[in-house]
Each structure stands twice: as C-alpha cells, then as structure tokens.
Design a protein around this motif. Structure first.
Motif, PDB file in Angstrom:
ATOM      1  N   PHE A 126       0.826  -1.197   0.000  1.00  0.00           N
ATOM      2  CA  PHE A 126       0.000   0.000   0.000  1.00  0.00           C
ATOM      3  C   PHE A 126       0.868   1.257   0.000  1.00  0.00           C
ATOM      4  O   PHE A 126       0.452   2.302  -0.516  1.00  0.00           O
ATOM      5  CB  PHE A 126      -0.927   0.011   1.221  1.00  0.00           C
ATOM      6  N   THR A 127       2.067   1.176   0.574  1.00  0.00           N
ATOM      7  CA  THR A 127       2.955   2.331   0.569  1.00  0.00           C
ATOM      8  C   THR A 127       3.381   2.669  -0.850  1.00  0.00           C
ATOM      9  O   THR A 127       3.485   3.850  -1.212  1.00  0.00           O
ATOM     10  CB  THR A 127       4.192   2.075   1.455  1.00  0.00           C
ATOM     11  N   GLN A 128       3.627   1.665  -1.686  1.00  0.00           N
ATOM     12  CA  GLN A 128       3.923   1.938  -3.091  1.00  0.00           C
ATOM     13  C   GLN A 128       2.709   2.556  -3.781  1.00  0.00           C
ATOM     14  O   GLN A 128       2.847   3.500  -4.576  1.00  0.00           O
ATOM     15  CB  GLN A 128       4.343   0.666  -3.826  1.00  0.00           C
ATOM     16  N   ALA A 129       1.524   2.051  -3.470  1.00  0.00           N
ATOM     17  CA  ALA A 129       0.309   2.636  -4.046  1.00  0.00           C
ATOM     18  C   ALA A 129       0.172   4.101  -3.649  1.00  0.00           C
ATOM     19  O   ALA A 129      -0.237   4.945  -4.460  1.00  0.00           O
ATOM     20  CB  ALA A 129      -0.911   1.838  -3.603  1.00  0.00           C
ATOM     21  N   ALA A 130       0.513   4.426  -2.391  1.00  0.00           N
ATOM     22  CA  ALA A 130       0.456   5.814  -1.933  1.00  0.00           C
ATOM     23  C   ALA A 130       1.474   6.675  -2.681  1.00  0.00           C
ATOM     24  O   ALA A 130       1.184   7.818  -3.049  1.00  0.00           O
ATOM     25  CB  ALA A 130       0.711   5.880  -0.431  1.00  0.00           C
ATOM     26  N   ALA A 131       2.679   6.123  -2.902  1.00  0.00           N
ATOM     27  CA  ALA A 131       3.702   6.860  -3.646  1.00  0.00           C
ATOM     28  C   ALA A 131       3.236   7.181  -5.056  1.00  0.00           C
ATOM     29  O   ALA A 131       3.408   8.309  -5.550  1.00  0.00           O
ATOM     30  CB  ALA A 131       5.001   6.055  -3.680  1.00  0.00           C
ATOM     31  N   LEU A 132       2.618   6.220  -5.722  1.00  0.00           N
ATOM     32  CA  LEU A 132       2.156   6.423  -7.090  1.00  0.00           C
ATOM     33  C   LEU A 132       0.950   7.361  -7.131  1.00  0.00           C
ATOM     34  O   LEU A 132       0.789   8.138  -8.081  1.00  0.00           O
ATOM     35  CB  LEU A 132       1.815   5.082  -7.730  1.00  0.00           C
ATOM     36  N   LYS A 133       0.092   7.299  -6.108  1.00  0.00           N
ATOM     37  CA  LYS A 133      -1.038   8.227  -6.051  1.00  0.00           C
ATOM     38  C   LYS A 133      -0.546   9.657  -5.917  1.00  0.00           C
ATOM     39  O   LYS A 133      -1.091  10.573  -6.535  1.00  0.00           O
ATOM     40  CB  LYS A 133      -1.952   7.881  -4.867  1.00  0.00           C
ATOM     41  N   HIS A 134       0.510   9.869  -5.121  1.00  0.00           N
ATOM     42  CA  HIS A 134       0.998  11.220  -4.871  1.00  0.00           C
ATOM     43  C   HIS A 134       1.861  11.757  -6.005  1.00  0.00           C
ATOM     44  O   HIS A 134       1.707  12.912  -6.412  1.00  0.00           O
ATOM     45  CB  HIS A 134       1.808  11.243  -3.567  1.00  0.00           C
ATOM     46  N   PHE A 135       2.765  10.927  -6.519  1.00  0.00           N
ATOM     47  CA  PHE A 135       3.747  11.396  -7.502  1.00  0.00           C
ATOM     48  C   PHE A 135       3.388  11.041  -8.941  1.00  0.00           C
ATOM     49  O   PHE A 135       3.986  11.589  -9.871  1.00  0.00           O
ATOM     50  CB  PHE A 135       5.128  10.805  -7.191  1.00  0.00           C
ATOM     51  N   GLY A 136       2.443  10.119  -9.155  1.00  0.00           N
ATOM     52  CA  GLY A 136       2.161   9.654 -10.506  1.00  0.00           C
ATOM     53  C   GLY A 136       3.108   8.533 -10.910  1.00  0.00           C
ATOM     54  O   GLY A 136       4.108   8.262 -10.250  1.00  0.00           O
ATOM     55  N   HIS A 137       2.796   7.886 -12.026  1.00  0.00           N
ATOM     56  CA  HIS A 137       3.525   6.684 -12.434  1.00  0.00           C
ATOM     57  C   HIS A 137       4.813   6.959 -13.210  1.00  0.00           C
ATOM     58  O   HIS A 137       5.488   6.006 -13.615  1.00  0.00           O
ATOM     59  CB  HIS A 137       2.610   5.772 -13.254  1.00  0.00           C
ATOM     60  N   SER A 138       5.152   8.232 -13.417  1.00  0.00           N
ATOM     61  CA  SER A 138       6.386   8.526 -14.150  1.00  0.00           C
ATOM     62  C   SER A 138       7.595   8.680 -13.238  1.00  0.00           C
ATOM     63  O   SER A 138       8.677   9.032 -13.703  1.00  0.00           O
ATOM     64  CB  SER A 138       6.202   9.804 -14.995  1.00  0.00           C
ATOM     65  N   VAL A 139       7.419   8.418 -11.940  1.00  0.00           N
ATOM     66  CA  VAL A 139       8.554   8.445 -11.013  1.00  0.00           C
ATOM     67  C   VAL A 139       9.181   7.050 -10.957  1.00  0.00           C
ATOM     68  O   VAL A 139       8.596   6.062 -11.398  1.00  0.00           O
ATOM     69  CB  VAL A 139       8.136   8.892  -9.598  1.00  0.00           C
ATOM     70  N   HIS A 140      10.380   7.002 -10.400  1.00  0.00           N
ATOM     71  CA  HIS A 140      11.084   5.733 -10.221  1.00  0.00           C
ATOM     72  C   HIS A 140      10.954   5.340  -8.759  1.00  0.00           C
ATOM     73  O   HIS A 140      11.525   5.985  -7.879  1.00  0.00           O
ATOM     74  CB  HIS A 140      12.555   5.902 -10.612  1.00  0.00           C
ATOM     75  N   THR A 141      10.154   4.301  -8.462  1.00  0.00           N
ATOM     76  CA  THR A 141       9.951   3.878  -7.077  1.00  0.00           C
ATOM     77  C   THR A 141      10.920   2.755  -6.712  1.00  0.00           C
ATOM     78  O   THR A 141      11.159   1.838  -7.505  1.00  0.00           O
ATOM     79  CB  THR A 141       8.505   3.395  -6.848  1.00  0.00           C
ATOM     80  N   LEU A 142      11.479   2.856  -5.503  1.00  0.00           N
ATOM     81  CA  LEU A 142      12.476   1.896  -5.031  1.00  0.00           C
ATOM     82  C   LEU A 142      12.019   1.304  -3.696  1.00  0.00           C
ATOM     83  O   LEU A 142      11.762   2.042  -2.739  1.00  0.00           O
ATOM     84  CB  LEU A 142      13.833   2.582  -4.838  1.00  0.00           C
ATOM     85  N   PRO A 143      11.902  -0.036  -3.609  1.00  0.00           N
ATOM     86  CA  PRO A 143      11.420  -0.651  -2.373  1.00  0.00           C
ATOM     87  C   PRO A 143      12.541  -0.852  -1.348  1.00  0.00           C
ATOM     88  O   PRO A 143      13.673  -1.193  -1.702  1.00  0.00           O
ATOM     89  CB  PRO A 143      10.889  -2.007  -2.859  1.00  0.00           C
ATOM     90  N   PHE A 144      12.206  -0.649  -0.066  1.00  0.00           N
ATOM     91  CA  PHE A 144      13.142  -0.928   1.026  1.00  0.00           C
ATOM     92  C   PHE A 144      12.410  -1.701   2.105  1.00  0.00           C
ATOM     93  O   PHE A 144      11.187  -1.593   2.256  1.00  0.00           O
ATOM     94  CB  PHE A 144      13.732   0.376   1.579  1.00  0.00           C
ATOM     95  N   GLY A 145      13.166  -2.483   2.859  1.00  0.00           N
ATOM     96  CA  GLY A 145      12.570  -3.427   3.785  1.00  0.00           C
ATOM     97  C   GLY A 145      12.167  -2.868   5.126  1.00  0.00           C
ATOM     98  O   GLY A 145      11.471  -3.541   5.880  1.00  0.00           O
ATOM     99  N   ALA A 146      12.599  -1.648   5.455  1.00  0.00           N
ATOM    100  CA  ALA A 146      12.290  -1.083   6.773  1.00  0.00           C
ATOM    101  C   ALA A 146      12.128   0.426   6.655  1.00  0.00           C
ATOM    102  O   ALA A 146      12.719   1.068   5.777  1.00  0.00           O
ATOM    103  CB  ALA A 146      13.398  -1.418   7.773  1.00  0.00           C
ATOM    104  N   ILE A 147      11.338   0.991   7.563  1.00  0.00           N
ATOM    105  CA  ILE A 147      11.111   2.437   7.563  1.00  0.00           C
ATOM    106  C   ILE A 147      12.416   3.193   7.768  1.00  0.00           C
ATOM    107  O   ILE A 147      12.674   4.203   7.113  1.00  0.00           O
ATOM    108  CB  ILE A 147      10.072   2.791   8.643  1.00  0.00           C
TER     109      ILE A 147
END
Length: 362
Positions: A104-125
């Motif tokens: 859901f955090t990735q979904a929030a990132a895409l909702k805020h920035f749009g799909h043209s950003v480069h999202t990078l996953p990390f295992g901990a806050i």
C-alpha cells in the motif's frame, strides 16, 4: 429519425477530433514544463523541480472547476499523471517506499507522484529515511497512521533522530483481500500479513478462519510473496499483490471498517512553501509536572490554531519521559501560526518543526 449508424459515425469523428486536440494541448503543456525547467536550471542548477505546493494548488483548482461527468477524484488522478509525465521530461524523481513491490505504501507513492517516477522498495522504515538522508532518493513515503489501528510508532520514533522534513501527505482508502494458492478457504491453515492489517481484519478472520494461525510479517506484499509458494497459507494484502504474485482471490474487501483509510507522509530534505491549505507537524516536549502539557499547548488556543492530532511517544531519554507529535492546521509562515510557534519555542523543552506541507488532495 436519425440513422443510428450515421449518428455513431458523427460521434466517433468528434471523439477523434477531441483526441487530436487533447494531444496538441498535452504537447503544449509539456513544452511549457520544459521551459519552466530551463528557467529554473539557469537560476539554480542543482535544484530539482518538484513543487508539492504547486501541484496541490493545481489539483484543487481542477477539482473545483470540474464540470463532469468524470468524478473529481478521477479528474485529479488524470491531471496528476500529466504533471508526473511532464516533470519526468527533465529527470524522473526517485522515491523510496516500504517494500516489497505491491505494498500500500507503493500505491500511496504512485497516487501522490504519478507513475512517471522511479519507485524503489526498502525493507524497513529506517532504511527509507537513510536513503533520503544520503541523497540516494529524492523523497520517501512512509506510513504514519490508520483510521482503525492508530499510529505507526516506528515512523514517529524515527523522526526524533532524522534531519528530514515532511513535504506532503497522502491518504489512501485501504481494501484488504484474502489471497492464496488454495482455491477455497478450507485450504487455508495460516494467514500472513502486516500486524496492522491482521488487526484491521480481526472480526472477519474470527468469523471465517477462526482456527487459522495468524503470522505477522514486515508488509502485506511480503506476505503475498511468502504464500505464493506455500501450501495451506493465505495472505491479507491489496489486489495489486494478488496480481503480482499470481494468487487466487478467495475473499474481497475483508476489512472490518469499510471506511478504513491510511495516511502516509512524504519525507524529503525540505518541506513545502504555502499552498493555501496546509498542515504543520511538530515534535515537542515539556517538563513532567502538573499542567505542563496544558501550558505547552496554550499558545495554539490563544492564536486560534486548530490541532488535528497529538500523539505521545517515549523520549528514550529517561523513564516515563515523553515527547509529543502534534499536527495543526496552517503553514508555519502564516501569521497566526508563526506567532503561536514563536511562543511555543520559548516554553518547550524540545521544539522541532517537522515540516509544513499541503493537506492531502483526495
């Protein structure tokens, strides 16, 4: 009577003409964005061009002027993607989020920035904070609270030591689904998910899977990844995770509260200028004495500043010593807010402005 075939042909011709005009206007907007980037680059070559307050202003205006028939949220989503694509012409933003892919955090990132950003996953806050602090990512997205289960304490605790600021917020309606390699509930003996998601679906799980063991993991997407190759296991996660890991959806929208919503914060090296509808977040502490908190918060009442949230957390500096996280309405540059903050600064043992930022555009 008008020939239906002729009428359909005419409507399709109008659609084609409208599409051509939309394409022309999109190209014109993109060229304007490039020109803005060139002007700013000449003024400050090292500056990135993402302006959260400007995007919030545009989205609010678009929603206010929307004539329909498209819903306001749908129109805002379309314009967010346009802004995202235009910004990426200069350089795509890199955004860290709590992974793995499909959370859901990735979904929030895409909702805020749009799909043209480069999202990078990390295992901990904590990893997200460190990546942004090091400059490896422009921004990070972290969960901070849920309407059913309350705050994400790890996020609040990390702010105590981090120099980062809050640059924005996102609210996301959360729908949980039960997914598995199994084809029915009878094949599920263990349920994996983030501990907050398990709690948000407690009543449904009690009713439909009372014998199943509940196993908390780091994220919902991690739960989906685990059960993808595990017999007798199910995961509570979002629909995107089911698609990503090719799992069967055994039950949809199993959250106990249909209004279940989570709030996420955008963290970065700077906060945002005023947008006209903002919040300010503070980290405060006071003396541990009778009336200490009352006196600490009095300046906000005196200046008619509304608080939207206050949370206490152990300060880790002493036994029964606490700090307070406070959200209030308004930007720190607003006259009334600035006056209240100036008075707070003199009376608090600890005073830290975590950031002023636009309220989430729903």
């Amino acid at each position: 009577m008008t020939d239906p075939t002729a009428r359909l042909k005419a409507v399709r011709e109008r659609i084609d003409a409208t599409d051509a005009e939309i394409l022309r206007l999109l190209s014109e907007r993109a060229r304007c964005a490039q020109e803005v980037a060139e002007i700013k680059s000449a003024q400050a070559p090292q500056t990135h061009f993402y302006r959260p307050e400007r995007e919030a202003e545009i989205l609010r205006r678009i929603k206010a002027e929307n004539p329909g028939p498209l819903h306001d949220e749908e129109v805002a989503r379309l314009f967010r993607e346009i802004m995202s694509a235009c910004l990426a012409l200069e350089k795509p933003l890199s955004v860290a989020y709590l992974g793995p892919e499909g959370t859901f955090t990735q979904a929030a990132a895409l909702k805020h920035f749009g799909h043209s950003v480069h999202t990078l996953p990390f295992g901990a806050i904590g990893d997200i904070f460190r990546e942004v602090e090091a400059g490896s990512c422009h921004f990070g997205v972290v969960p901070v609270e849920n309407s059913t289960e309350g705050v994400v304490s790890h996020t609040l605790d990390t702010f105590m030591q981090s120099p980062l600021h809050i640059a924005g917020e996102v609210t996301l309606r959360i729908h949980h689904h039960l997914m598995s390699c199994a084809t029915s509930l009878a094949g599920v003996q263990r349920v994996y998910s983030h501990q907050q998601s398990l709690a948000q679906c407690r009543a449904w799980l009690d009713r439909h899977l009372p014998q199943a063991e509940r196993i908390p993991v780091g994220s919902n997407a991690e739960a989906a990844r685990l059960v993808a190759n595990t017999e007798g296991a199910g995961a509570v996660a979002g629909e995107a995770a089911a698609e990503l890991y090719q799992l069967n959806l055994l039950a949809n929208r199993i959250e106990d509260d249909p209004r279940n919503t989570s709030r996420f914060l955008i963290i970065g090296p700077e906060d945002a200028p005023p947008s006209g509808k903002d919040k300010t977040s503070l980290l405060l502490s006071c003396r541990n004495e009778a009336g200490g908190l009352y006196r600490l918060l009095t300046p906000m009442a005196e200046h008619a500043i509304s608080m939207t949230r206050i949370e206490s957390r152990p300060s880790r500096q002493g036994v029964w010593d606490y700090v307070f996280f406070v959200d209030l309405c308004g930007h720190r540059d607003d006259a009334q807010v600035a006056a209240a903050l100036e008075k707070l600064k003199t009376s608090a043992n600890l005073f830290k402005i975590l950031g002023s930022y636009p309220e989430a555009v729903l």
